[in-house]
Design a protein around this motif. Structure first.
Motif, short mmCIF file in Angstrom:
data_model
loop_
_atom_site.label_atom_id
_atom_site.label_comp_id
_atom_site.label_asym_id
_atom_site.label_seq_id
_atom_site.Cartn_x
_atom_site.Cartn_y
_atom_site.Cartn_z
N UNK A 21 -5.75 14.49 41.34
CA UNK A 21 -4.18 14.28 40.67
C UNK A 21 -3.70 15.87 40.90
N UNK A 22 -4.27 16.87 40.29
CA UNK A 22 -3.70 18.14 40.64
C UNK A 22 -3.42 18.46 41.91
N UNK A 23 -4.31 18.39 43.04
CA UNK A 23 -4.08 18.60 44.29
C UNK A 23 -2.74 17.77 44.78
N UNK A 24 -2.78 16.30 44.47
CA UNK A 24 -1.67 15.75 45.10
C UNK A 24 -0.25 16.08 44.49
N UNK A 25 -0.25 16.46 43.25
CA UNK A 25 1.08 17.01 42.82
C UNK A 25 1.42 18.28 43.24
N UNK A 26 0.36 19.21 43.71
CA UNK A 26 0.66 20.60 44.20
C UNK A 26 1.22 20.26 45.71
N UNK A 27 0.74 19.27 46.35
CA UNK A 27 1.44 18.73 47.51
C UNK A 27 2.66 18.03 47.35
N UNK A 28 3.24 18.04 46.28
CA UNK A 28 4.45 17.35 45.99
C UNK A 28 4.70 15.75 45.73
N UNK A 29 3.45 15.38 45.74
CA UNK A 29 3.51 13.84 45.44
C UNK A 29 3.64 13.75 43.80
N UNK A 30 4.76 12.81 43.35
CA UNK A 30 4.94 12.37 42.20
C UNK A 30 3.81 11.42 41.67
N UNK A 31 2.91 12.01 41.08
CA UNK A 31 1.91 11.19 40.50
C UNK A 31 1.84 11.28 38.97
N UNK A 32 2.05 9.86 38.29
CA UNK A 32 1.86 9.65 37.17
C UNK A 32 0.52 9.47 36.74
N UNK A 33 -0.21 10.49 35.91
CA UNK A 33 -1.58 10.40 35.39
C UNK A 33 -2.02 9.91 34.13
N UNK A 34 -2.88 8.83 34.26
CA UNK A 34 -3.31 8.46 32.98
C UNK A 34 -4.92 8.58 33.29
N UNK A 35 -5.42 9.46 33.86
CA UNK A 35 -6.61 9.63 34.23
C UNK A 35 -7.31 10.58 33.18
N UNK A 36 -6.78 11.64 32.75
CA UNK A 36 -7.38 12.33 31.72
C UNK A 36 -7.14 12.37 30.63
N UNK A 37 -8.32 12.30 29.50
CA UNK A 37 -8.00 12.30 28.27
C UNK A 37 -7.67 13.55 27.55
N UNK A 38 -6.27 13.78 27.74
CA UNK A 38 -5.76 14.91 27.22
C UNK A 38 -4.52 15.10 26.78
N UNK A 39 -4.24 15.37 25.47
CA UNK A 39 -2.89 15.03 24.83
C UNK A 39 -2.08 15.80 25.60
N UNK A 40 -0.72 15.35 25.72
CA UNK A 40 0.44 16.21 26.34
C UNK A 40 1.21 17.17 25.36
N UNK A 41 0.88 17.26 24.13
CA UNK A 41 1.57 17.91 23.35
C UNK A 41 1.08 19.23 23.31
#
Ligand code: GLU
Length: 384
Positions: A21-41
């Motif tokens: 996901x990080x790689x796709x985002x760095x290539x400019x792809x608008x990815x919605x990520x529900x993959x990582x168990x990580x609070x967005x706060x």
């Protein structure tokens, strides 16, 4: 060539998707990520300030390998007060939670030892067991039972080689909160057979229904248990890498031996910040849990509109684990969702064979991302 030990284990499914996901985002792809168990706060201010202050005060050196005394005391006090774990600071080793699991596996599993764990379970238990030369023994749980681990099935899986039982309540990936009575039965079984329990309680503060029960709180069970937990999920501190193991003094000594040969100690100024996290205001934590509860409701509502999806209401953590009926492997479905919908989820099989036919969606994301991501899932699924 890497060691045979490493060759035999797959890369972490959760981390692999998050890296992609990080790689796709760095290539400019608008990815919605529900993959990582990580609070967005972001981490609460009082904790950040305590960290900055300790850095400015020059608190930048090694600490004792066990951790600083005031933090060990704070961790023990909280575990005793909130979860009834009969411990004091001599029972605490400060180390990242994943490291605590890794150290426990290395300290207690010999080649050929069997370790019982629920299927599905979080990805890295199996890897740690295998790295130590152990044999993971999955005990299937059922969607229809809310993925509660059945004590009778645990007992049936015990052999003379069984060395450990791994528990994780609330559970990643299913959100199941183990009922007190089932835990009590598992405690009795573990004691009767002299089997150690590794109890991962990292989601203990994120419970919406029922109660979090630590197996270490049952009479005579603390002596048999290593509890691991940390700040990542409940204080939005994933990047700080701060957690702990709570265990009888001899076990702490064993884990500390490995700690001193590996990371030496947890990061000094992060330990100072952790004291503030645990002893300072708990209001931000409470607010984040309430927000997760709201998002759980939203994700469940949106899920009910996706054809062929069926899901238990998770009682804790911040994952939903829906079953789908499209008849394709979960890895394939996750790939399709990412490729066609630009939405990242974790395939169920990352969590064990019982995860086939399921995907994990982490709803530790903003409401806007949840709405957008669920709409994308619906649109891809409807076209299959
Ligand atoms: N525990 C989180 C998850 O399952 C973070 C990634 C990991 O440690 O596996 O997504």
């Amino acid at each position: 060539m890497v060691s045979k030990r490493l060759m035999e284990i797959p890369a972490s499914g959760t981390i692999a998707i998050s890296n992609l996901v990080s790689q796709m985002k760095s290539e400019g792809v608008d990815v919605v990520s529900f993959s990582m168990g990580e609070p967005d706060f972001v981490t609460p201010d009082n904790i950040v300030e305590a960290c900055c202050a300790s850095l400015r005060e020059g608190y930048t050196h090694y600490t004792p390998s066990l951790g600083i005394p005031e933090l060990r005391k704070a961790i023990a006090d909280q575990a005793r007060a909130e979860h009834g774990i009969p411990c004091d600071q001599s029972n605490v080793l400060v180390t990242p939670c994943k490291q605590a699991i890794f150290l426990t596996a290395l300290a207690y599993i010999d080649p050929g030892d069997e370790v019982i764990l629920s299927d599905p379970s979080w990805v890295s238990y199996e890897a740690c067991i295998r790295l130590a030369g152990g044999v993971p023994v999955y005990v299937p749980t059922r969607f229809e039972d809310g993925f509660v681990l059945d004590p009778a099935a645990v007992e049936e899986a015990i052999t003379p080689r069984t060395r450990m039982i791994v528990l994780n309540t609330p559970s990643n990936p299913t959100g199941c909160v183990m009922p007190r009575d089932s835990l009590r039965q598992i405690a009795d079984i573990a004691k009767a057979h002299g089997i150690k329990v590794l109890s991962d309680e990292i989601y203990s503060s994120i419970v919406y229904e029922g109660e979090h029960v630590s197996i270490a709180s049952f009479p005579g069970m603390f002596e048999n248990t290593i509890v691991v937990s940390g700040l990542s999920k409940s204080y939005a501190m994933t990047g700080w890498r701060l957690g702990w193991a709570i265990a009888p003094a001899d076990d702490v000594k064993a884990l500390n031996k490995l700690q001193s040969h590996s990371i030496s100690c947890a990061v000094s100024f992060v330990q100072k910040a952790a004291v503030e996290a645990i002893t300072g205001t708990q209001e931000p934590k409470r607010r984040m849990v309430e927000e997760f509860r709201r998002r759980r409701g939203l994700v469940m509502d949106l899920m009910s509109e996706i054809p062929g999806f069926e899901c238990n209401v998770p009682q804790g953590a911040f994952y939903v684990f829906p079953k789908y009926n499209r008849g394709i492997p979960s890895v394939k479905l996750a790939e399709t969702l990412l490729r066609e919908g630009h939405v990242a989820v974790t395939p169920g099989t990352a969590f064990g064979p019982g995860g086939e036919g399921f995907i994990r969606i982490s709803y530790a994301a903003s409401e806007e991302q949840i709405r957008e991501g669920m709409a994308r899932i619906k649109s891809v699924i409807s076209g299959l």
